[in-house]
Design a protein around this motif. Sequence first.
Motif, PDB file in Angstrom:
ATOM      1  N   ARG A  67     -28.247   6.969  -2.745  1.00 22.23           N
ATOM      2  CA  ARG A  67     -28.294   7.152  -1.294  1.00 22.23           C
ATOM      3  C   ARG A  67     -29.122   6.052  -0.637  1.00 22.23           C
ATOM      4  N   SER A  68     -28.933   5.883   0.670  1.00 22.71           N
ATOM      5  CA  SER A  68     -29.790   4.973   1.418  1.00 22.71           C
ATOM      6  C   SER A  68     -31.237   5.442   1.294  1.00 22.71           C
ATOM      7  N   GLY A  69     -32.145   4.496   1.037  1.00 21.56           N
ATOM      8  CA  GLY A  69     -33.550   4.831   0.890  1.00 21.56           C
ATOM      9  C   GLY A  69     -33.960   5.245  -0.503  1.00 21.56           C
ATOM     10  N   SER A  70     -33.047   5.138  -1.466  1.00 24.17           N
ATOM     11  CA  SER A  70     -33.376   5.569  -2.829  1.00 24.17           C
ATOM     12  C   SER A  70     -34.135   4.516  -3.630  1.00 24.17           C
ATOM     13  N   GLY A  71     -34.258   3.298  -3.084  1.00 19.16           N
ATOM     14  CA  GLY A  71     -35.015   2.246  -3.761  1.00 19.16           C
ATOM     15  C   GLY A  71     -34.173   1.152  -4.375  1.00 19.16           C
ATOM     16  N   LYS A  72     -32.863   1.158  -4.104  1.00 24.07           N
ATOM     17  CA  LYS A  72     -31.959   0.198  -4.755  1.00 24.07           C
ATOM     18  C   LYS A  72     -32.299  -1.241  -4.390  1.00 24.07           C
ATOM     19  N   SER A  73     -32.391  -1.540  -3.104  1.00 19.74           N
ATOM     20  CA  SER A  73     -32.671  -2.908  -2.682  1.00 19.74           C
ATOM     21  C   SER A  73     -34.077  -3.339  -3.087  1.00 19.74           C
ATOM     22  N   THR A  74     -35.028  -2.415  -3.023  1.00 19.17           N
ATOM     23  CA  THR A  74     -36.384  -2.734  -3.451  1.00 19.17           C
ATOM     24  C   THR A  74     -36.407  -3.102  -4.928  1.00 19.17           C
ATOM     25  N   LEU A  75     -35.625  -2.407  -5.742  1.00 22.60           N
ATOM     26  CA  LEU A  75     -35.558  -2.735  -7.173  1.00 22.60           C
ATOM     27  C   LEU A  75     -35.115  -4.178  -7.367  1.00 22.60           C
ATOM     28  N   LEU A  76     -34.082  -4.616  -6.653  1.00 24.28           N
ATOM     29  CA  LEU A  76     -33.641  -6.006  -6.787  1.00 24.28           C
ATOM     30  C   LEU A  76     -34.740  -6.972  -6.356  1.00 24.28           C
ATOM     31  N   ARG A  77     -35.410  -6.650  -5.280  1.00 20.50           N
ATOM     32  CA  ARG A  77     -36.448  -7.548  -4.763  1.00 20.50           C
ATOM     33  C   ARG A  77     -37.654  -7.608  -5.695  1.00 20.50           C
ATOM     34  N   VAL A  78     -37.916  -6.540  -6.430  1.00 18.09           N
ATOM     35  CA  VAL A  78     -38.979  -6.577  -7.426  1.00 18.09           C
ATOM     36  C   VAL A  78     -38.558  -7.443  -8.613  1.00 18.09           C
ATOM     37  N   ILE A  79     -37.305  -7.331  -9.029  1.00 15.19           N
ATOM     38  CA  ILE A  79     -36.833  -8.164 -10.144  1.00 15.19           C
ATOM     39  C   ILE A  79     -37.016  -9.643  -9.814  1.00 15.19           C
ATOM     40  N   ASN A  80     -36.746 -10.015  -8.563  1.00 19.51           N
ATOM     41  CA  ASN A  80     -36.866 -11.400  -8.127  1.00 19.51           C
ATOM     42  C   ASN A  80     -38.270 -11.749  -7.629  1.00 19.51           C
ATOM     43  N   HIS A  81     -39.155 -10.773  -7.664  1.00 18.41           N
ATOM     44  CA  HIS A  81     -40.551 -10.907  -7.209  1.00 18.41           C
ATOM     45  C   HIS A  81     -40.650 -11.271  -5.721  1.00 18.41           C
ATOM     46  N   LEU A  82     -39.634 -10.884  -4.969  1.00 20.66           N
ATOM     47  CA  LEU A  82     -39.778 -10.922  -3.517  1.00 20.66           C
ATOM     48  C   LEU A  82     -40.674  -9.775  -3.062  1.00 20.66           C
ATOM     49  N   GLY A  94     -36.753 -12.616 -21.273  1.00 21.11           N
ATOM     50  CA  GLY A  94     -37.954 -12.526 -22.095  1.00 21.11           C
ATOM     51  C   GLY A  94     -39.224 -13.024 -21.439  1.00 21.11           C
ATOM     52  N   GLU A  95     -39.130 -13.553 -20.211  1.00 22.41           N
ATOM     53  CA  GLU A  95     -40.294 -14.130 -19.528  1.00 22.41           C
ATOM     54  C   GLU A  95     -40.802 -13.180 -18.449  1.00 22.41           C
ATOM     55  N   LEU A  96     -42.110 -12.906 -18.459  1.00 20.25           N
ATOM     56  CA  LEU A  96     -42.696 -12.119 -17.389  1.00 20.25           C
ATOM     57  C   LEU A  96     -42.476 -12.818 -16.052  1.00 20.25           C
ATOM     58  N   ILE A  97     -42.107 -12.033 -15.036  1.00 21.08           N
ATOM     59  CA  ILE A  97     -41.787 -12.591 -13.726  1.00 21.08           C
ATOM     60  C   ILE A  97     -42.931 -12.315 -12.748  1.00 21.08           C
TER      61      ILE A  97
END
Length: 282
Positions: A67-82, A94-97
């Motif tokens: 659902r909207s607000g479930s954290g999906k976009s935030t998860l992507l932004r954390v992966i990219n360290h935005l 294998g590399e810490l981001i």
Amino acid sequence: MTTATDRTDPTAPGGPQAHDSPGAPGGAAAPAAIEVHGVHKWYGDRHVLDGVSLTVRPGTVTAVLGRSGSGKSTLLRVINHLEKPEAGYVRVGGELIGVRRHGQRLRELGERAILAQRGRIGFVFQNFNLFPHLTVLDNVAAAPVATGRLGRPEARALARELLGRVGLGDRAAAYPRQLSGGQQQRVAIARALALRPGVILFDEPTSALDPELVGEVLAVIKDLAAGGTTLVIVTHELAFAREVADEIVFLDDGRVVEQGPPEEVLDAPSHPRTRDYLSKVL
């Protein structure tokens, strides 16, 4: 709560161990394309990601639903360290981001090092984020030049090649305002490819498009998937997710509540929150 710059080192003795590199002694397997481990993210009092863990195998397509607000976009932004998590960690290849080990702790990298890491993680946003004052060709060529990976002539040659790949070879001299939304999103995909990333993250790539333009963008993503590029796609397009994804991840209130192949998660979901969501959107 720990801060984003002061977190327990996940590779320290007694914690999760670092992946072996490809070809490591003993025949260790290559690292996951993406590993998210125990990630927490708050916005004020709102717990947006609540202990999310996820592993993405190289060359696979993972569709993230919820659902909207479930954290999906935030998860992507954390992966990219935005976005910086308050707890947990992310590895890509294998590399810490975004962080480095410092004794028993993790410390934030400098901005230059983070930007270099982001150059290996393609990101396609909902709203294109093209430079309006640059031509389509220069939008695609800009990143390889700015990062020093290619000279301007080589970057422009690569940009022409990539624009051809997304079906826009004849629009190289156009400006973003002269393109449809679907064409702008295809330029954004070409731009993401220009740095030859190991993985590409798509944040609802069709949500800002008129319905008749969705198909042309999905066709490009299907082509990438067929070519073996590692993709993580936040999407509401369930038919598309069923067709291209190797793995479906369902997020609810910042937690992964269900994960598995499309035929399991979409056709026979085990979690009641997944069943409720699918009953409303199918």
